[in-house]
Write a protein that holds these residues in place. Structure first.
Motif, PDB file in Angstrom:
ATOM      1  N   VAL A   1      41.134  47.740  35.356  1.00  0.00           N
ATOM      2  CA  VAL A   1      42.530  47.313  35.302  1.00  0.00           C
ATOM      3  C   VAL A   1      42.659  45.846  35.690  1.00  0.00           C
ATOM      4  O   VAL A   1      43.493  45.120  35.150  1.00  0.00           O
ATOM      5  N   ARG A   2      41.842  45.374  36.622  1.00  0.00           N
ATOM      6  CA  ARG A   2      41.991  43.997  37.075  1.00  0.00           C
ATOM      7  C   ARG A   2      41.604  42.975  36.008  1.00  0.00           C
ATOM      8  O   ARG A   2      41.996  41.818  36.086  1.00  0.00           O
TER       9      ARG A   2
ATOM     10  N   SER B   1      36.373  39.828  36.213  1.00  0.00           N
ATOM     11  CA  SER B   1      37.790  39.619  36.518  1.00  0.00           C
ATOM     12  C   SER B   1      38.592  39.170  35.306  1.00  0.00           C
ATOM     13  O   SER B   1      39.816  39.333  35.294  1.00  0.00           O
ATOM     14  N   GLY B   2      37.928  38.592  34.300  1.00  0.00           N
ATOM     15  CA  GLY B   2      38.687  38.008  33.205  1.00  0.00           C
ATOM     16  C   GLY B   2      38.365  38.494  31.813  1.00  0.00           C
ATOM     17  O   GLY B   2      39.079  38.153  30.877  1.00  0.00           O
TER      18      GLY B   2
ATOM     19  N   ALA C   1      34.122  44.789  32.046  1.00  0.00           N
ATOM     20  CA  ALA C   1      34.775  45.668  33.024  1.00  0.00           C
ATOM     21  C   ALA C   1      33.825  46.661  33.703  1.00  0.00           C
ATOM     22  O   ALA C   1      34.011  46.970  34.889  1.00  0.00           O
ATOM     23  N   PRO C   2      32.781  47.182  33.006  1.00  0.00           N
ATOM     24  CA  PRO C   2      31.892  48.134  33.695  1.00  0.00           C
ATOM     25  C   PRO C   2      30.980  47.503  34.738  1.00  0.00           C
ATOM     26  O   PRO C   2      30.269  48.229  35.433  1.00  0.00           O
ATOM     27  N   PHE C   3      30.956  46.177  34.863  1.00  0.00           N
ATOM     28  CA  PHE C   3      30.106  45.565  35.884  1.00  0.00           C
ATOM     29  C   PHE C   3      30.504  46.096  37.267  1.00  0.00           C
ATOM     30  O   PHE C   3      31.693  46.180  37.577  1.00  0.00           O
TER      31      PHE C   3
ATOM     32  N   ALA D   1      36.944  35.050  41.442  1.00  0.00           N
ATOM     33  CA  ALA D   1      37.875  36.127  41.108  1.00  0.00           C
ATOM     34  C   ALA D   1      39.197  35.568  40.598  1.00  0.00           C
ATOM     35  O   ALA D   1      39.756  36.057  39.604  1.00  0.00           O
ATOM     36  N   ALA D   2      39.724  34.539  41.267  1.00  0.00           N
ATOM     37  CA  ALA D   2      40.991  33.944  40.842  1.00  0.00           C
ATOM     38  C   ALA D   2      40.852  33.243  39.495  1.00  0.00           C
ATOM     39  O   ALA D   2      41.724  33.366  38.623  1.00  0.00           O
TER      40      ALA D   2
END
Length: 227
Positions: free
Chosen positions: A136-137, A41-42, A47-49, A80-81
């Protein structure tokens, strides 16, 4: 300890329920799931996880009694937050670096005004939508940290999107045991492949844009004069 951690990580990747359903694996599963969600998330390199499939699988494990539904929901929401907040902080830190500031100053003022306008009008809504899009996230919070200053609204949409994302995917995972085993495995495999496919598409698009710019670059004046 480390061996048990890796065995749970591999079991999550391979959807090996014989390992995951072991009672002593529960704490390791919570640890691995929380770490994966936070990192993906950060942090852009993570990102590929396959975090979407991990959340779905967590819902399935909660449905069969391996995990506590309340604990896993809270864990995923919080990680996530906090991951999005970490991405936002990276953006604010990067924006202070002289080199990054030089890149920003090199952009024409009218373009930067357009970016600021888009982030002001649609950036927070985009953050909400980006939670459901792999890669993107983890990218958008960083961009907002560089260009946006509405921290309170950022937290509001970050936590709201994390809650809805978790509820949606975990609920879907809880429904998977009701489907035929072959169908549920195909669905989970597709979710695991989604972030990798998205990253490959993004990198391919960047490469194509770069090649087009190189091809469209005008020839040097001396070359044209010789011709």
């Amino acid at each position: 300890m480390l061996d048990a951690l890796f065995s749970v990580l591999i079991a999550l990747w391979n959807q090996d329920f014989s390992v995951l359903q072991s009672p002593e694996s529960a704490i390791m599963i919570y640890t691995v799931v929380g770490a994966l969600i936070f990192l993906e998330s950060g942090f852009i390199p993570a990102a590929p996880f396959p975090c979407d499939s991990v959340v779905v699988l967590s819902g399935t494990l909660a449905a069969v009694g391996v995990l506590n539904p309340i604990v896993v929901l809270l864990l995923i929401c919080v990680c996530a937050a906090l991951g999005s907040w970490a991405g936002y902080l990276q953006g604010t830190w990067l924006n202070r670096l002289p080199k990054v500031q030089g890149w920003v100053k090199a952009v024409p003022k009218n373009r930067m005004q357009q970016v600021d306008s888009l982030l002001g009008k649609h950036g927070l809504i985009a953050l909400f939508s980006a939670r459901f899009i792999p890669v993107v996230r983890s990218l958008l919070p960083l961009m907002m940290g560089m260009r946006a200053s509405q921290v309170n609204k950022f937290h509001y949409f970050s936590w709201l999107s994390a809650i809805l994302w978790t509820l949606l995917l975990c609920s879907f995972g809880m429904l998977l045991p009701m489907l035929p085993e072959a169908v549920s495995k195909y669905i989970t495999a597709a979710l695991m492949a989604a972030p990798v496919i998205t990253l490959c598409v993004a990198l391919s698009s960047l490469l194509v844009i770069k090649l087009r710019r190189v091809a469209a670059k005008p020839e040097p004046q001396s070359v044209r004069d010789d011709l």
